[in-house]
Design a protein around this motif. Structure first.
Motif, short mmCIF file in Angstrom:
data_model
loop_
_atom_site.label_atom_id
_atom_site.label_comp_id
_atom_site.label_asym_id
_atom_site.label_seq_id
_atom_site.Cartn_x
_atom_site.Cartn_y
_atom_site.Cartn_z
N PRO A 66 0.82 -1.09 0.03
CA PRO A 66 0.07 0.05 0.02
C PRO A 66 0.77 1.24 -0.17
N GLN A 67 0.49 2.22 -0.82
CA GLN A 67 1.19 3.57 -0.87
C GLN A 67 0.44 4.54 -1.18
N THR A 68 0.92 5.66 -1.45
CA THR A 68 0.27 6.99 -1.54
C THR A 68 0.80 7.47 -3.12
N GLU A 69 -0.12 7.72 -3.84
CA GLU A 69 0.14 8.18 -5.18
C GLU A 69 -0.61 9.30 -5.58
N THR A 70 -0.17 10.37 -6.38
CA THR A 70 -0.74 11.47 -6.96
C THR A 70 -1.46 10.87 -8.27
N LEU A 71 -2.77 10.78 -8.22
CA LEU A 71 -3.32 10.52 -9.65
C LEU A 71 -2.94 11.47 -11.02
N VAL A 72 -2.59 10.98 -11.95
CA VAL A 72 -2.33 11.89 -13.13
C VAL A 72 -2.70 10.94 -14.29
N ILE A 73 -3.79 11.81 -14.94
CA ILE A 73 -4.59 11.07 -16.10
C ILE A 73 -3.84 11.87 -17.39
N ILE A 316 -3.13 2.59 -1.31
CA ILE A 316 -3.85 1.88 -2.75
C ILE A 316 -2.53 1.02 -3.28
N PHE A 317 -2.96 0.13 -4.33
CA PHE A 317 -1.97 -0.53 -4.98
C PHE A 317 -1.54 0.10 -6.45
N VAL A 318 -0.28 0.17 -6.80
CA VAL A 318 0.13 0.57 -8.15
C VAL A 318 0.42 -0.78 -8.90
N LEU A 319 -0.02 -1.16 -9.86
CA LEU A 319 0.20 -2.41 -10.78
C LEU A 319 0.73 -2.15 -11.95
N ILE A 346 -9.05 2.10 -9.94
CA ILE A 346 -9.13 3.67 -9.68
C ILE A 346 -8.86 4.63 -10.95
N ALA A 347 -7.85 4.20 -11.50
CA ALA A 347 -7.26 4.92 -12.70
C ALA A 347 -6.32 3.87 -13.46
N ARG A 348 -6.37 4.08 -14.76
CA ARG A 348 -5.47 3.32 -15.70
C ARG A 348 -4.91 4.07 -16.53
N THR A 349 -3.47 3.97 -16.56
CA THR A 349 -2.68 4.78 -17.60
C THR A 349 -1.93 3.94 -18.40
N ASP A 350 -0.87 4.53 -19.31
CA ASP A 350 -0.11 3.39 -20.14
C ASP A 350 0.89 2.72 -19.61
N LYS A 352 0.81 2.36 -15.62
CA LYS A 352 0.46 1.67 -14.28
C LYS A 352 -1.21 1.81 -14.37
N VAL A 353 -1.52 0.98 -13.31
CA VAL A 353 -3.03 0.89 -12.93
C VAL A 353 -2.95 1.11 -11.40
N LEU A 354 -3.82 2.02 -10.81
CA LEU A 354 -4.14 2.19 -9.52
C LEU A 354 -5.27 1.52 -9.12
N ALA A 355 -5.22 0.77 -8.08
CA ALA A 355 -6.19 -0.11 -7.89
C ALA A 355 -6.40 -0.22 -6.24
#
Length: 395
Positions: A66-73, A316-319, A346-350, A352-355
């Motif tokens: 589990p970690q803290t991540e700033t969402l960037v879309i 959250i998890f960063v996958l 939560i969000a998906r980019t090219d 990483k996936v935030l879940a």
């Protein structure tokens, strides 16, 4: 009874006996063959080599923390003018002149005449309207004079009584004044039409497209191209509703827009100014509009990419994207067996996936093996927890 009659009586019995004997012999041969085949199979099975064991599929796993991540879309978008207007003349006629600045991509100033329409017909209309106004004013003056004369005569004959409206020509005077007003309005309309033969915009802008050329006969209220105001451009990107929900509140979020200006790339800071009020009926995506504080160098209709900074997400998890299917499922290893899990993305980019966090057991498979199935035996790459268990080919 002679011997021939005795043979006739014995032949049916002998025939039946011989048939039964033949049937018994055939059945005995079949039984013997089956027994011999069974003996050979058993003997061969005892000497046959055992099936060669195969090693389970090798998989790589990660154990996310589990970690803290700033969402960037990150999404692509289109540069659109903030104010775009149609080139629509309000009067028709033959174009007699076109400004040198009235071409695609050219800039023009506020009030600059971009093209002019032949004014001769409109001058004639103005002269006719002015003549009609003078006629109406003359008729009004005549009615006023007749009203004064009629009132004076009535007073001489009936000094104690006021003149009736018909004698004082009140209706005729009202009609004459109305005719003057109509004629005056016609003059104003003709004067305005004459003024509109010189086409301009009240702001500085740039021409996007135009089909107006000298000699062309244009019609009133028909479009002949588009221009946009130089008060700026904005970027419109399409987001999935889930991404928009992850950005909430979206308005006011900072962003960086990257695109090409000529032969070089450029990045400009931007801000989310508004969210469009409806989904696109075809793509089912929602439009997000980014504005610039200063004049941006990007040309309208150009494609750009935008990175929008969202909220800070905790716990959250960063996958890696390879670990998560399009349907939002992952494979985890549980006691050296594959198990599939549905996760909340939560969000998906090219990249990483935030879940939301979930139970990972022995690890999340980064790249599932081909034909992965529930319960499939696997071994973890670089696993030093003990000997690897093999599986028979028949498993």
């Amino acid at each position: 009874m002679d011997d021939r009659e005795t043979d006739k009586q014995r032949n049916p019995i002998v025939g039946a006996f011989l048939g039964s004997l033949q049937l018994a012999l055939v059945v005995g041969v079949l039984v013997a063959a089956l027994a011999l085949n069974r003996i050979l199979v058993l003997a061969g099975g005892q000497n046959a080599p055992e099936p060669a064991p195969v090693r389970p599929a090798l998989v790589s796993v990660i154990t996310p923390e589990p970690q803290t991540e700033t969402l960037v879309i990150t999404e692509t978008g289109t540069v659109e003018p903030r104010t775009e207007l149609s080139i629509t003349p309000q009067v028709g006629g033959r174009v007699i002149s076109v400004s040198a600045n009235f071409g695609a991509g050219r800039a023009f100033g506020p009030g600059e005449v971009l093209f002019a329409i032949d004014q001769e017909d409109y001058r004639l209309r103005l002269r006719q309207a002015e003549a009609d106004l003078r006629t109406a004013e003359s008729s009004l003056a005549l009615e006023q004079a007749e009203a004064v004369s009629a009132t004076r005569e009535w007073t001489l004959i009936n000094p104690e009584e006021p003149a009736p409206p018909l004698v004082a020509r009140v209706p005729q005077l009202a009609q004459a004044r109305a005719s003057v007003d109509v004629a005056a309005a016609a003059v104003d309309d003709a004067r305005l039409a004459l003024k509109r033969t010189e086409f301009s915009f009240p702001f500085a802008g740039r021409v996007l497209t135009t089909t107006v050329e000298q000699g062309l006969t244009v019609a009133a209220n028909q479009s002949y191209g588009t221009v946009y105001s130089e008060d700026g451009v904005e970027v419109v990107i399409a987001l999935a509703p889930s991404d928009l929900e992850a950005l909430e509140p979206a308005e006011g979020r900072s962003a960086v827009v990257t695109g090409r200006v000529g032969a070089r790339g450029m990045s400009v800071a931007a801000t989310v100014t508004r969210v469009e009020g409806a989904l696109d009926p075809r793509s089912r995506l929602v439009g997000l509009v980014l504005g610039f504080e200063d004049q941006a160098p990007f040309l309208p209709r150009s494609f750009v990419s935008a990175e929008i900074s969202g909220p800070q997400l905790e716990n959250i998890f960063v996958l890696p994207p390879s670990a998560v299917s399009a349907a939002g499922r992952v494979w985890i290893v549980v006691d050296e067996r594959l198990s599939r899990r549905q996760i909340d993305i939560i969000a998906r980019t090219d990249t990483k996936v935030l879940a939301q966090i979930f139970e990972v057991a022995d690890g999340v498979v980064t790249t599932p093996p081909a034909g992965a199935r529930e319960g499939q035996a696997v071994r973890i790459a670089d696993d030093d927890r003990g000997p690897v268990t093999t599986a028979l080919a028949a498993e």
